[in-house]
Design an enzyme around this catalytic site. Structure first.
Site, PDB file in Angstrom:
ATOM      1  N   HIS A   1      43.810   9.430 -87.637  1.00  0.00           N
ATOM      2  CA  HIS A   1      43.305   8.172 -87.076  1.00  0.00           C
ATOM      3  C   HIS A   1      41.793   8.033 -87.241  1.00  0.00           C
ATOM      4  O   HIS A   1      41.050   8.371 -86.321  1.00  0.00           O
ATOM      5  CB  HIS A   1      43.614   8.125 -85.576  1.00  0.00           C
ATOM      6  CG  HIS A   1      45.052   7.906 -85.252  1.00  0.00           C
ATOM      7  ND1 HIS A   1      45.606   6.649 -85.188  1.00  0.00           N
ATOM      8  CD2 HIS A   1      46.048   8.770 -84.973  1.00  0.00           C
ATOM      9  CE1 HIS A   1      46.894   6.757 -84.871  1.00  0.00           C
ATOM     10  NE2 HIS A   1      47.190   8.029 -84.743  1.00  0.00           N
TER      11      HIS A   1
ATOM     12  N   CYS B   1      48.899   6.227 -89.453  1.00  0.00           N
ATOM     13  CA  CYS B   1      49.914   6.849 -88.593  1.00  0.00           C
ATOM     14  C   CYS B   1      51.238   6.076 -88.699  1.00  0.00           C
ATOM     15  O   CYS B   1      51.851   6.071 -89.748  1.00  0.00           O
ATOM     16  CB  CYS B   1      49.380   6.966 -87.162  1.00  0.00           C
ATOM     17  SG  CYS B   1      50.321   8.147 -86.168  1.00  0.00           S
TER      18      CYS B   1
ATOM     19  N   GLU C   1      40.121   5.408 -86.950  1.00  0.00           N
ATOM     20  CA  GLU C   1      39.611   4.437 -85.964  1.00  0.00           C
ATOM     21  C   GLU C   1      39.336   5.102 -84.611  1.00  0.00           C
ATOM     22  O   GLU C   1      38.703   4.522 -83.755  1.00  0.00           O
ATOM     23  CB  GLU C   1      40.597   3.261 -85.814  1.00  0.00           C
ATOM     24  CG  GLU C   1      41.811   3.492 -84.930  1.00  0.00           C
ATOM     25  CD  GLU C   1      42.924   4.333 -85.567  1.00  0.00           C
ATOM     26  OE1 GLU C   1      42.679   4.953 -86.634  1.00  0.00           O
ATOM     27  OE2 GLU C   1      44.023   4.369 -84.985  1.00  0.00           O
TER      28      GLU C   1
END
Lengths: 77, 222
Positions: free
Chosen positions: B194, B86, B196
């Site tokens: 994302h 990002c 994560e």
């Protein structure tokens, strides 16, 4: 010394903010606005003796992203 | 495997990224933006999502000139691994470690939702845990995720199999549906979505886990 740097998205790079402004102008009844590009102006207060070449280097290294943006520099006293 | 996660003023996914690396077995150190050196022996540097320096001037532009980013660039030039997610992807394009730039989303809106990503290549230590053609669900949360590069760069990315992920339903106007790209040596990955945030069952999805596990596995056995 002052420098004024104009940074604009290059032609061919979609400018969604400019498009939004164009739509708004049309909605307000301003006919005939065929395109709007929105950029930014950066004013620099410089010590005496600063050169346009130095400002150009600032543009190349930080102020503009030359992948997507063009810039112009105006120097004034 | 040793990982470092860079923290800028305005980073907001730094801890998430640290937790994802740790869950995959990495030993993680967080590094402040004013530090000018990475910890010794770091294998991979994570550049997290967020709004570094408030996105002033352009997203990622000021972070790219920070002291730590000089070390991150040197690490990449030595053949080290760098994962930018990002805002981290925006920083990596601004440093020149990856080509192109991220523009305002074509629809002008900030978008926060889970999207489908197609894995375009499994030929990297990041994506080897997937099969090319797999579609995975990964969240996005960005205002400036519209990937732009000139025709020549897009053709080069395609020709060199450096497009890691594409969107199945392009949410932001990105050229060639690009969601993530690799460096020529395939050790720098930048991506807008994302992984994560999809690395633990508590997140509602675990499709991002394979990326961290593959990377940790590749670097631990290397």
């Amino acid at each position: 010394m002052k420098a004024r740097v104009h940074v604009m998205l290059k032609n061919g790079v979609l400018d969604p903010q400019g498009e939004a402004v164009r739509h708004a102008l049309g909605a307000m009844g301003f006919d005939g606005v065929e395109g709007v590009r929105q950029g930014k102006v950066i004013e620099l207060d410089l010590a005496e003796g600063a050169t346009e070449a130095q400002v150009t280097e600032m543009c190349e290294r930080l102020l503009a992203n030359t992948v997507i943006e063009n810039y112009t520099v105006e120097m004034s006293a | 495997m040793k990982a470092a996660v860079v923290v800028f003023p305005g980073s907001n996914c730094d801890r998430d990224l640290t937790v994802a690396f740790e869950a995959a077995g990495a030993d993680v150190t967080m590094v402040w933006h004013k530090d000018d050196a990475l910890p010794a022996g770091v294998d991979v540097v994570g550049v997290p999502g967020g709004f570094s320096y408030g996105d002033y001037l352009r997203c990622g532009a000021i972070a790219a000139k920070s002291p730590i980013c000089r070390s991150v660039a040197a690490h990449a030039e030595r053949g080290g691994y760098v994962l930018g997610i990002c805002n981290g992807f925006q920083v990596l394009t601004e440093t020149g470690l990856l080509p192109g730039a991220l523009l305002r989303n074509a629809g002008l809106k900030y978008i926060c939702k889970t999207v489908g990503l197609r894995v375009e290549t499994s030929a990297s230590d990041y994506t080897v845990g997937y099969n090319a053609g797999d579609v995975i669900d990964i969240p996005i949360a960005h205002h400036d995720g519209n990937y732009f590069a000139d025709d020549e760069t897009i053709a080069r990315l395609q020709g060199e199999d450096r497009i890691a992920f594409t969107y199945t339903d392009n949410p932001n106007g990105a050229r060639a549906d690009i969601a993530g790209i690799l460096s020529p040596n395939r050790r720098v990955l930048g991506m807008m979505p994302h992984p994560e945030r999809a690395a633990d069952a508590g997140h509602g999805g675990t499709d991002g886990q394979a990326l961290f596990r593959a990377l940790t596995g590749a670097l631990t056995t290397a």
